[in-house]
Design a protein around this motif. Structure first.
Motif, PDB file in Angstrom:
ATOM      1  N   ASP A  49      66.354  60.874  28.050  1.00 25.20           N
ATOM      2  CA  ASP A  49      66.833  60.640  26.682  1.00 25.20           C
ATOM      3  C   ASP A  49      66.345  59.322  26.093  1.00 25.20           C
ATOM      4  O   ASP A  49      66.679  58.992  24.951  1.00 25.20           O
ATOM      5  N   GLY A 148      61.671  74.741  23.802  1.00 25.34           N
ATOM      6  CA  GLY A 148      63.041  74.699  23.302  1.00 25.34           C
ATOM      7  C   GLY A 148      63.778  73.442  23.709  1.00 25.34           C
ATOM      8  O   GLY A 148      63.714  73.005  24.856  1.00 25.34           O
ATOM      9  N   GLY A 149      64.479  72.823  22.735  1.00 30.45           N
ATOM     10  CA  GLY A 149      65.281  71.635  23.025  1.00 30.45           C
ATOM     11  C   GLY A 149      64.411  70.450  23.379  1.00 30.45           C
ATOM     12  O   GLY A 149      63.463  70.101  22.683  1.00 30.45           O
ATOM     13  N   HIS A 152      62.240  67.413  21.246  1.00 32.90           N
ATOM     14  CA  HIS A 152      62.574  67.694  19.847  1.00 32.90           C
ATOM     15  C   HIS A 152      64.029  67.351  19.549  1.00 32.90           C
ATOM     16  O   HIS A 152      64.336  66.631  18.582  1.00 32.90           O
ATOM     17  N   ASP A 153      64.937  67.838  20.365  1.00 34.50           N
ATOM     18  CA  ASP A 153      66.358  67.620  20.110  1.00 34.50           C
ATOM     19  C   ASP A 153      66.739  66.148  20.248  1.00 34.50           C
ATOM     20  O   ASP A 153      67.614  65.652  19.528  1.00 34.50           O
ATOM     21  N   ILE A 154      66.083  65.439  21.167  1.00 38.58           N
ATOM     22  CA  ILE A 154      66.383  64.015  21.348  1.00 38.58           C
ATOM     23  C   ILE A 154      65.937  63.223  20.124  1.00 38.58           C
ATOM     24  O   ILE A 154      66.642  62.322  19.652  1.00 38.58           O
ATOM     25  N   LYS A 155      64.771  63.556  19.578  1.00 39.26           N
ATOM     26  CA  LYS A 155      64.296  62.853  18.383  1.00 39.26           C
ATOM     27  C   LYS A 155      65.198  63.148  17.182  1.00 39.26           C
ATOM     28  O   LYS A 155      65.500  62.257  16.385  1.00 39.26           O
ATOM     29  N   VAL A 156      65.628  64.387  17.059  1.00 35.79           N
ATOM     30  CA  VAL A 156      66.538  64.743  15.967  1.00 35.79           C
ATOM     31  C   VAL A 156      67.862  63.991  16.113  1.00 35.79           C
ATOM     32  O   VAL A 156      68.413  63.465  15.136  1.00 35.79           O
ATOM     33  N   ALA A 157      68.365  63.917  17.349  1.00 34.13           N
ATOM     34  CA  ALA A 157      69.617  63.196  17.595  1.00 34.13           C
ATOM     35  C   ALA A 157      69.475  61.709  17.300  1.00 34.13           C
ATOM     36  O   ALA A 157      70.454  61.035  16.963  1.00 34.13           O
ATOM     37  N   SER A 161      63.251  63.317  11.478  1.00 35.78           N
ATOM     38  CA  SER A 161      62.931  64.660  10.994  1.00 35.78           C
ATOM     39  C   SER A 161      61.421  64.854  11.045  1.00 35.78           C
ATOM     40  O   SER A 161      60.657  63.928  10.737  1.00 35.78           O
TER      41      SER A 161
END
Length: 330
Positions: A49, A148-149, A152-157, A161
């Motif tokens: 993370d 998936g996830g 990408h999801d860590i950068k969004v969190a 964008s």
């Protein structure tokens, strides 16, 4: 069919992902990995993370090259969402070199395709100063890629964008202006872009400022105009910035440091997408992927003496590498 494909995709990615676990640093999980075709080498891109890592070397051996980048800054390109193939990539930068590593697979669209072996692929492209130095392909059977996830999801969190036009990530903390900062000038026969004169400033030092207001910054040295006019100018060399003086006024400034910014927040280190968001749009004559933007100061007078220009140059990492204010008067 959609539900079956979802189950197929999940099981496929879980299986492929487990193959790379042993090659990741402790506490990290794999993004992609493979063995290189025609070489006894392997590559691993892993993440947690906080950090994304790159390692390349002999199969089973100690890496010859190991790089790391904070997740918030890493140049990660997500899947576009179109086409039969699903693929993503991460690019690492090391001096003049860039290492683009990608992995992917073809998604099935029929019952028959779902029964066939999955086609996997991966690559490593090395460039030096923007020129391709090596293009390596992965042995398909060794490709690990978990879609998936993940990154990408860590950068969004982290409050970012993806901007598909500029192929860069944009911080959500940068709010688009109500009206574009970049204006249109109708002073000449053709419509040209321009920036307000108030934006031609770095850390409170503005174009046209008299020399006697800069005394606290130090004493300038006489140098030949770096823009080729042949004139002698005075230059203040500061930490991260140069201030050029001509006829006792500031007629040029440049910075390669994130510690110097304009009133609107333009600064070194911003992504191309973040610059576009601050400006309000892409400057006329350029694209969202151009390696530089140049525009003039807004003026109500034709051929004004203080017809300044701003040059924003992007590095190979798609971030601002330098900002320069110039004047044709010297």
């Amino acid at each position: 069919m959609k539900q079956k494909f979802g189950l197929y995709l999940a099981s496929c990615c879980a299986l492929i992902g487990n193959m790379a676990q042993a090659g990741c640093p402790a506490g990290q999980e794999p993004f992609t990995s493979c063995q290189i075709d025609g070489r006894n080498t392997e590559i691993f891109v892993c993440f947690d993370d906080q950090v994304v890592t790159y390692s390349y070397g002999s199969v089973g051996g100690t890496p010859d090259l190991f790089l790391s980048e904070p997740v918030e800054r890493v140049d990660y390109e997500p899947w576009s969402g179109v086409g039969k193939a699903i693929s993503e990539s991460v690019t690492f930068y090391n001096g003049d070199f860039a290492y683009d590593v990608g992995g992917g697979f073809d998604r099935p669209f029929s019952e028959e395709e779902m029964r066939e072996p999955i086609r996997r692929f991966g690559w490593v492209e090395v460039t030096q100063s923007g020129e391709i130095a090596a293009s390596l392909e992965c042995i398909p059977e060794t490709v690990s890629y978990g879609f998936g996830g993940g990154i990408h999801d860590i950068k969004v969190a982290a409050g970012q964008s993806w901007d598909s036009a500029s192929f860069t990530w944009v911080s959500d903390s940068i709010v688009p202006p109500v009206t574009p900062l970049l204006l249109e000038s109708h002073l000449y026969e053709t419509v040209e872009d321009c920036l307000p004169a108030s934006e031609f400033s770095l850390n409170g030092i503005s174009m046209g400022d008299p020399l006697d207001t800069l005394g606290k910054l130090g004493s300038p040295e006489t140098v030949t105009d770096p823009f080729g006019s042949g004139e002698l100018i005075d230059r203040m060399v500061l930490v991260g910035a140069n201030i050029d003086i001509f006829q006792d006024k500031v007629y040029g400034m440049s910075t390669t440091s994130p510690g110097w910014d304009t009133p609107a927040g333009l600064r070194v280190g911003l992504t191309r997408g973040e610059v576009i968001r601050i400006l309000g749009r892409v400057p006329n004559g350029y694209t969202a992927t151009s390696d530089r933007y140049y525009t003039h100061v807004c003026s109500d007078v034709r051929d004004a003496e203080d017809e300044w220009g701003i040059l924003i140059e992007f590095g190979q990492d798609k971030r601002v590498g330098s900002i320069s204010f110039v004047s044709p008067s010297y």
